[in-house]
Design a protein around this motif. Structure first.
Motif, PDB file in Angstrom:
ATOM      1  N   GLY A 270       0.755  -1.208   0.099  1.00  0.00           N
ATOM      2  CA  GLY A 270       0.004   0.099  -0.058  1.00  0.00           C
ATOM      3  C   GLY A 270       0.778   1.436  -0.059  1.00  0.00           C
ATOM      4  N   ARG A 271       2.033   1.295  -0.489  1.00  0.00           N
ATOM      5  CA  ARG A 271       2.838   2.365  -0.433  1.00  0.00           C
ATOM      6  C   ARG A 271       3.730   2.377  -1.708  1.00  0.00           C
ATOM      7  NH1 ARG A 271       3.889  -0.701   3.940  1.00  0.00           N
ATOM      8  NH2 ARG A 271       3.132   0.232   6.328  1.00  0.00           N
ATOM      9  N   PRO A 272       2.926   2.822  -2.596  1.00  0.00           N
ATOM     10  CA  PRO A 272       3.627   2.816  -4.225  1.00  0.00           C
ATOM     11  C   PRO A 272       4.502   4.222  -3.970  1.00  0.00           C
ATOM     12  CG  PRO A 272       1.324   3.508  -4.189  1.00  0.00           C
ATOM     13  CD  PRO A 272       1.436   2.904  -3.019  1.00  0.00           C
ATOM     14  N   ALA A 273       5.580   4.141  -4.792  1.00  0.00           N
ATOM     15  CA  ALA A 273       6.289   5.478  -5.179  1.00  0.00           C
ATOM     16  C   ALA A 273       5.401   6.482  -5.947  1.00  0.00           C
ATOM     17  CB  ALA A 273       7.499   5.013  -5.805  1.00  0.00           C
ATOM     18  N   ASP A 274       4.484   6.062  -6.750  1.00  0.00           N
ATOM     19  CA  ASP A 274       3.884   7.074  -7.507  1.00  0.00           C
ATOM     20  C   ASP A 274       2.384   7.428  -7.174  1.00  0.00           C
ATOM     21  OD1 ASP A 274       2.014   4.770  -8.065  1.00  0.00           O
ATOM     22  OD2 ASP A 274       2.706   4.751 -10.194  1.00  0.00           O
ATOM     23  N   SER A 354       6.779   8.022   7.984  1.00  0.00           N
ATOM     24  CA  SER A 354       7.031   8.875   6.718  1.00  0.00           C
ATOM     25  C   SER A 354       8.076   8.381   5.761  1.00  0.00           C
ATOM     26  CB  SER A 354       7.585  10.512   7.062  1.00  0.00           C
ATOM     27  OG  SER A 354       8.919  10.252   7.801  1.00  0.00           O
ATOM     28  N   ASP A 355       8.907   7.577   6.459  1.00  0.00           N
ATOM     29  CA  ASP A 355      10.080   6.596   5.652  1.00  0.00           C
ATOM     30  C   ASP A 355       9.296   5.772   4.896  1.00  0.00           C
ATOM     31  OD1 ASP A 355      12.120   5.082   4.487  1.00  0.00           O
ATOM     32  OD2 ASP A 355      13.530   6.108   5.795  1.00  0.00           O
ATOM     33  N   SER A 360       7.777   0.046   5.149  1.00  0.00           N
ATOM     34  CA  SER A 360       7.479  -1.471   4.399  1.00  0.00           C
ATOM     35  C   SER A 360       8.159  -2.391   4.946  1.00  0.00           C
ATOM     36  CB  SER A 360       7.848  -1.162   2.939  1.00  0.00           C
ATOM     37  OG  SER A 360       7.661  -2.591   2.406  1.00  0.00           O
ATOM     38  N   VAL A 361       9.451  -2.306   5.416  1.00  0.00           N
ATOM     39  CA  VAL A 361      10.349  -3.455   5.964  1.00  0.00           C
ATOM     40  C   VAL A 361       9.670  -3.534   7.516  1.00  0.00           C
ATOM     41  CG1 VAL A 361      12.648  -3.935   7.034  1.00  0.00           C
ATOM     42  CG2 VAL A 361      12.427  -2.660   4.799  1.00  0.00           C
TER      43      VAL A 361
END
Length: 412
Positions: A270-274, A354-355, A360-361
């Motif tokens: 749920g954290r796409p770069a775009d 925020s990172d 994700s990790v």
């Protein structure tokens, strides 16, 4: 006519799933001695098998002993003892679930601390910005001989999975792993027969599937996990996915699981770069709905599904199988609960740091913590702080890394 979540599904191989709910792959990080499944994985999958899912797909089983995402990865190759894998498959199938082994090669997504090899289609490294990129090794472009050996490794692992009693394999060509790297123009800058056009970039995946099919029985299920998109500008996209599905259709593939993202753009969490797939449920449903219109293969959708109504919406779109990961890491009997019209008693809060990379990790570490609790017969503890779970994961990795180095040296 709407299809019920609990209606059976017969795959082209003849394997019949008792319902449309599948436990999707999650990297458990539970390899024991000899990088093989131990009692923890056996009990974890026994629990999931008793929970009512029609199909279980294992976390990554690596085809190359010298190429692991982490030191706690399971390896299956010609030198492996099949005994632990027989026990794993038997426990998973005890209550009627089908079990597929996800088989994978990490390619360039290997931490710099790991021994072994860091291979890729090109020398393009994982780019996570100045803070995190240095954690990954610089990939060496694969030679033609190394590519051919890798195709053989996938086929060997599939053949051994069949001997161990698994109902099939899922070839992992998503999430930025090796086959996904060859598919993506962002990672594949080759100018030979393995790069350039989509047909060339898909060649490795297609050859892997062909080689597997040539070495297993027709009744053995062969599936592919494919990105619906990389979620990075200029990367593998929905149109590419549509064309690759068309290429896979004549090769005897039973279904394609759609997901998305990579280490660089973790859309699968749920954290796409775009910035796309921001929805809390069914991240890739819009793309799947489009792809199902042209796909002649059954499709499975995974990513952010936690509610029965969402699963029903996915099935109503024409998708054949609903995959769930994190939801079953906190409620392993969720399929049975839904059948009784009960909701999940707990959910895992998202890691909202925020990172995005670190979040994700940490999110994956938090999931693995729940899996370890289930494996030893305890209930999940969803209020665990992600920083604590991440620290515990890193301690376990540090210990396992020493063991893996010793094991790999002995192998060599």
């Amino acid at each position: 006519m709407s299809i019920d979540l609990y209606s059976p599904l017969e795959l082209p191989s003849g394997l019949v799933l008792s319902n449309r709910l599948a436990k999707a792959a999650m990297e458990e990080g539970m390899a024991g001695f000899d990088q093989a499944p131990d009692g923890r994985l056996v009990e974890l999958y026994r629990t999931w098998g008793a929970g009512g899912a029609g199909m279980l797909i294992t976390g990554n089983v690596m085809v190359h002993a010298e190429a692991l995402t982490g030191p706690r990865g399971v390896v299956l190759d010609d030198a492996s003892d099949l005994g632990p894998f027989l026990a794993w498959a038997s426990a998973a199938k005890a209550q009627g679930s089908a079990i597929l082994m996800q088989i994978s090669h990490p390619g360039r997504q290997v931490y710099v601390s790991m021994p072994g090899v860091v291979w890729g289609p090109s020398n393009i490294a994982v780019d996570l910005g100045p803070k995190h990129s240095k954690r990954f090794g610089k990939p060496t472009p694969m030679t033609t001989d190394q590519i051919e050996a890798t195709i053989d490794r996938f086929a060997t692992t599939a053949r051994l999975a069949e001997r161990a009693g698994f109902d099939g394999v899922e070839v992992h060509a998503a999430h930025g792993y090796l086959l996904s790297q060859f598919l993506s123009p962002l990672a594949n800058a080759r100018t030979d027969d393995w790069g350039g056009s989509l047909e060339n970039r898909a060649r490795l995946l297609l050859e892997v599937v062909r080689r597997i099919r040539s070495q297993v029985k027709p009744t053995f299920t062969v599936a592919v996990k494919l990105n619906s998109a990389d979620f990075q500008r200029g990367g593998f996209d929905e149109d590419d996915a549509r064309r690759v599905i068309e290429m896979l259709e004549p090769l005897g593939v039973d279904f394609v699981e759609l997901s998305g993202g990579s280490y660089e753009s973790p859309a699968m969490s749920g954290r796409p770069a775009d910035g796309r797939t921001a929805a809390r449920e069914a991240y890739f449903l819009e793309m799947a709905t489009d792809l199902v219109k042209t796909s002649s293969l059954p499709l499975m959708l995974t990513g952010g599904i936690t509610l029965r109504r969402t699963a029903e919406q996915v099935l109503a779109s024409g998708v054949a199988i609903v995959g769930m990961g994190t939801a079953l890491a906190v409620t392993p009997d969720l399929p049975q609960r839904w059948q009784r019209l009960e909701d999940a008693p707990r959910t895992l809060p998202p890691v909202s740091w925020s990172d995005k990379t670190l979040a994700s990790v940490a999110g994956m570490a938090l999931v693995r913590y729940q899996l370890r609790r289930i494996a030893r017969g305890s209930s999940p503890r969803v209020r665990t702080h992600p920083a604590w779970a991440l620290a515990a994961d890193q301690r376990a990795n540090s210990k396992a890394l020493r063991r893996y180095r010793t094991w790999l040296d002995a192998r060599r």
